[in-house]
Design an enzyme around this catalytic site. Structure first.
Site, PDB file in Angstrom:
ATOM      1  N   LEU A  26       0.830  -1.211   0.000  1.00  0.00           N
ATOM      2  CA  LEU A  26       0.000   0.000   0.000  1.00  0.00           C
ATOM      3  C   LEU A  26       0.861   1.256   0.000  1.00  0.00           C
ATOM      4  CD1 LEU A  26      -2.940  -1.003   2.388  1.00  0.00           C
ATOM      5  CD2 LEU A  26      -2.572  -1.515  -0.037  1.00  0.00           C
ATOM      6  N   ASP A  62      13.811   2.071  11.488  1.00  0.00           N
ATOM      7  CA  ASP A  62      13.058   1.004  12.155  1.00  0.00           C
ATOM      8  C   ASP A  62      12.146   1.664  13.189  1.00  0.00           C
ATOM      9  OD1 ASP A  62      12.191  -1.080  13.855  1.00  0.00           O
ATOM     10  OD2 ASP A  62      13.944  -2.287  13.323  1.00  0.00           O
ATOM     11  N   TYR A 147      -1.738  -9.487  15.979  1.00  0.00           N
ATOM     12  CA  TYR A 147      -1.731  -8.388  14.997  1.00  0.00           C
ATOM     13  C   TYR A 147      -2.963  -7.490  15.185  1.00  0.00           C
ATOM     14  CZ  TYR A 147      -2.611  -6.330  10.378  1.00  0.00           C
ATOM     15  OH  TYR A 147      -2.908  -5.471   9.341  1.00  0.00           O
ATOM     16  N   ARG A 185     -14.555 -14.359   0.848  1.00  0.00           N
ATOM     17  CA  ARG A 185     -14.575 -13.378   1.950  1.00  0.00           C
ATOM     18  C   ARG A 185     -14.245 -11.974   1.453  1.00  0.00           C
ATOM     19  NH1 ARG A 185     -10.164 -11.525   4.603  1.00  0.00           N
ATOM     20  NH2 ARG A 185     -10.573 -10.330   6.488  1.00  0.00           N
TER      21      ARG A 185
HETATM   22  P1  NAI Z   1       3.288  -4.469   3.756  1.00  0.00           P
HETATM   23  O1  NAI Z   1       3.794  -5.555   4.621  1.00  0.00           O
HETATM   24  O2  NAI Z   1       3.434  -4.637   2.280  1.00  0.00           O
HETATM   25  O3  NAI Z   1       3.939  -3.085   4.188  1.00  0.00           O
HETATM   26  C1  NAI Z   1       4.307  -2.782   5.519  1.00  0.00           C
HETATM   27  C2  NAI Z   1       5.632  -2.076   5.485  1.00  0.00           C
HETATM   28  O4  NAI Z   1       6.030  -1.809   6.836  1.00  0.00           O
HETATM   29  C3  NAI Z   1       6.749  -2.918   4.829  1.00  0.00           C
HETATM   30  O5  NAI Z   1       7.346  -2.202   3.766  1.00  0.00           O
HETATM   31  C4  NAI Z   1       7.726  -3.171   5.963  1.00  0.00           C
HETATM   32  O6  NAI Z   1       9.094  -3.147   5.547  1.00  0.00           O
HETATM   33  C5  NAI Z   1       7.419  -2.022   6.905  1.00  0.00           C
HETATM   34  N1  NAI Z   1       7.830  -2.364   8.273  1.00  0.00           N
HETATM   35  C6  NAI Z   1       7.630  -3.535   8.929  1.00  0.00           C
HETATM   36  N2  NAI Z   1       8.219  -3.509  10.128  1.00  0.00           N
HETATM   37  C7  NAI Z   1       8.805  -2.288  10.227  1.00  0.00           C
HETATM   38  C8  NAI Z   1       9.585  -1.666  11.233  1.00  0.00           C
HETATM   39  N3  NAI Z   1       9.894  -2.294  12.379  1.00  0.00           N
HETATM   40  N4  NAI Z   1      10.034  -0.425  11.000  1.00  0.00           N
HETATM   41  C9  NAI Z   1       9.735   0.225   9.859  1.00  0.00           C
HETATM   42  N5  NAI Z   1       9.020  -0.314   8.865  1.00  0.00           N
HETATM   43  C10 NAI Z   1       8.554  -1.563   9.052  1.00  0.00           C
HETATM   44  O7  NAI Z   1       1.749  -4.254   4.121  1.00  0.00           O
HETATM   45  P2  NAI Z   1       0.634  -3.426   3.335  1.00  0.00           P
HETATM   46  O8  NAI Z   1      -0.320  -4.397   2.766  1.00  0.00           O
HETATM   47  O9  NAI Z   1       1.247  -2.402   2.477  1.00  0.00           O
HETATM   48  O10 NAI Z   1      -0.115  -2.713   4.563  1.00  0.00           O
HETATM   49  C11 NAI Z   1       0.197  -1.396   4.963  1.00  0.00           C
HETATM   50  C12 NAI Z   1      -0.505  -1.116   6.286  1.00  0.00           C
HETATM   51  O11 NAI Z   1      -1.905  -1.282   6.122  1.00  0.00           O
HETATM   52  C13 NAI Z   1      -0.071  -2.062   7.408  1.00  0.00           C
HETATM   53  O12 NAI Z   1      -0.026  -1.321   8.608  1.00  0.00           O
HETATM   54  C14 NAI Z   1      -1.194  -3.074   7.461  1.00  0.00           C
HETATM   55  O13 NAI Z   1      -1.336  -3.597   8.760  1.00  0.00           O
HETATM   56  C15 NAI Z   1      -2.391  -2.221   7.062  1.00  0.00           C
HETATM   57  N6  NAI Z   1      -3.445  -3.020   6.450  1.00  0.00           N
HETATM   58  C16 NAI Z   1      -3.306  -3.517   5.179  1.00  0.00           C
HETATM   59  C17 NAI Z   1      -4.312  -4.274   4.610  1.00  0.00           C
HETATM   60  C18 NAI Z   1      -4.249  -4.775   3.205  1.00  0.00           C
HETATM   61  O14 NAI Z   1      -5.216  -5.387   2.777  1.00  0.00           O
HETATM   62  N7  NAI Z   1      -3.185  -4.540   2.448  1.00  0.00           N
HETATM   63  C19 NAI Z   1      -5.537  -4.601   5.380  1.00  0.00           C
HETATM   64  C20 NAI Z   1      -5.569  -4.027   6.695  1.00  0.00           C
HETATM   65  C21 NAI Z   1      -4.563  -3.257   7.206  1.00  0.00           C
HETATM   66  C1  15L Z   2      -4.815  -7.246   6.918  1.00  0.00           C
HETATM   67  O1  15L Z   2      -4.827  -6.556   7.933  1.00  0.00           O
HETATM   68  C2  15L Z   2      -3.552  -7.631   6.259  1.00  0.00           C
HETATM   69  O2  15L Z   2      -2.577  -6.622   6.341  1.00  0.00           O
HETATM   70  C3  15L Z   2      -3.729  -8.041   4.804  1.00  0.00           C
HETATM   71  O3  15L Z   2      -2.555  -8.713   4.388  1.00  0.00           O
HETATM   72  C4  15L Z   2      -4.954  -8.906   4.592  1.00  0.00           C
HETATM   73  O4  15L Z   2      -4.757 -10.133   5.197  1.00  0.00           O
HETATM   74  C5  15L Z   2      -6.180  -8.213   5.159  1.00  0.00           C
HETATM   75  O5  15L Z   2      -5.985  -7.788   6.494  1.00  0.00           O
HETATM   76  C6  15L Z   2      -7.449  -9.070   5.122  1.00  0.00           C
HETATM   77  O6  15L Z   2      -8.100  -9.205   6.159  1.00  0.00           O
HETATM   78  O7  15L Z   2      -7.789  -9.573   4.049  1.00  0.00           O
END
Ligand code: NAI
Ligand code: 15L
Length: 275
Positions: A26, A62, A147, A185
């Site tokens: 994202l 980090d 989480y 889902r």
């Molecule tokens: P992603 O895993 O692709 O991106 C998360 C980023 O956070 C990664 O680039 C990673 O390197 C970075 N990260 C992890 N640990 C870290 C640390 N200790 N310090 C600094 N950076 C760190 O996940 P995505 O899909 O891009 O999600 C982005 C956000 O949206 C997350 O917070 C996730 O929980 C939330 N989210 C995403 C959903 C989805 O469907 N993609 C659904 C619900 C929530």
């Molecule tokens: C999340 O919170 C996760 O970051 C994503 O990878 C998906 O699993 C999403 O929820 C989901 O519920 O489909």
């Protein structure tokens, strides 16, 4: 006739936005869409973010490092916080990135007087509500995983920093934001990248949001999530999952007694325990 630059290019609403998690799925989407809303985009992640464009700043950090994370907020008007562990893991893995990390981030916002945060919360903060039940932002938190617990904690952190320091936050309980829904889902939980980008724009620019909780979901049929209490954000999703209904419903389906089928959080409700 000479084109006047201030007429051709309307002023951007914000000078500098900090985007954490910029290397992630994202993060890459919002790196593109946020460029339209600020003069400078500060990108941060623990992983590589590639080369900075002329209007970008890149800071590798980090979120577990308090001093460095706090410094990320210096000189920014708003924060979009995506960084952290994004799926279920052991408590210890989640602790530094998501729980300590969001504390470090809000402390930075407080010290550097940032007035608006957009927090990527998740449906897993409420994942033990039943599929088919319709819930709004006042529903009970029912985290489905370590989480999900970290996201519930993040939402409470946002409420605390608003009540105590007046820092406004929109906590977006994102459903499933991917190019396409993967399964049945996700026909209910999917958020298109276009709708995600618009929801983040609304969350950055709507006035007087206090701490608003909104579901990050497209205009999907029979949604489980009611966003009427976040109407003041002005978010109007454009997309829906209609075109994938037949193909995703034709996939092998889970038994009705499977927790992944019973609860909104799907498979997260049965991950672990982690030895
Ligand atoms: P992603 O895993 O692709 O991106 C998360 C980023 O956070 C990664 O680039 C990673 O390197 C970075 N990260 C992890 N640990 C870290 C640390 N200790 N310090 C600094 N950076 C760190 O996940 P995505 O899909 O891009 O999600 C982005 C956000 O949206 C997350 O917070 C996730 O929980 C939330 N989210 C995403 C959903 C989805 O469907 N993609 C659904 C619900 C929530
Ligand atoms: C999340 O919170 C996760 O970051 C994503 O990878 C998906 O699993 C999403 O929820 C989901 O519920 O489909």
């Amino acid at each position: 006739m000479i084109a006047l630059p201030f007429i051709d290019q309307p002023m951007k609403p914000l000078k500098k936005i900090l985007l954490t998690g910029a290397a992630g799925g994202l993060g890459k989407v919002l790196r593109q869409s946020l460029a339209a809303h600020c003069d400078t985009l500060r990108l941060s992640d623990v992983s590589s973010m590639g080369e900075a464009a002329a209007f970008e700043e890149i800071i590798t950090c980090d979120l577990g490092d308090k001093e460095k994370t706090m410094a990320l907020s210096q000189g920014v008007d708003a924060i979009v916080h995506l960084g952290g562990v994004a799926t279920e893991h052991s408590f210890e893995t989640i602790l530094d990135a998501n729980i300590r990390g969001i504390f470090h981030l809000y402390e930075g916002a407080r010290v550097h007087d940032v007035r608006r945060v957009v927090f990527a919360s998740s449906n897993h903060a409420i994942g033990f509500h039943k599929q088919g039940d319709v819930i709004d932002s006042d529903c009970l938190l029912r985290p489905d995983s370590y989480y999900g617990l970290s996201k519930a904690y993040g939402e409470n952190m946002a409420q605390f920093y608003f009540d105590r320091y007046g820092i406004e936050t929109v906590s977006i309980r994102i459903g499933s934001s991917f190019p396409e829904p993967h399964d049945a889902r996700m026909l209910k939980t999917w958020l298109s990248y276009r709708d995600l980008s618009e929801l983040v724009r609304c969350s950055l620019t709507a006035p007087n949001v206090g701490h608003t909780i909104v579901y990050g979901v497209s205009d999907n049929k029979d949604s489980w999530w009611d966003n009427s209490k976040a109407a003041h954000l002005g978010f109007k999703p454009q997309d829906n999952t209609e075109q994938w209904h037949a193909s995703r419903e034709a996939m092998p389906q889970l038994a009705s007694s499977d927790p992944a089928k019973m609860y909104q959080g799907g498979g997260f409700t049965k991950m672990g325990p982690f030895a």
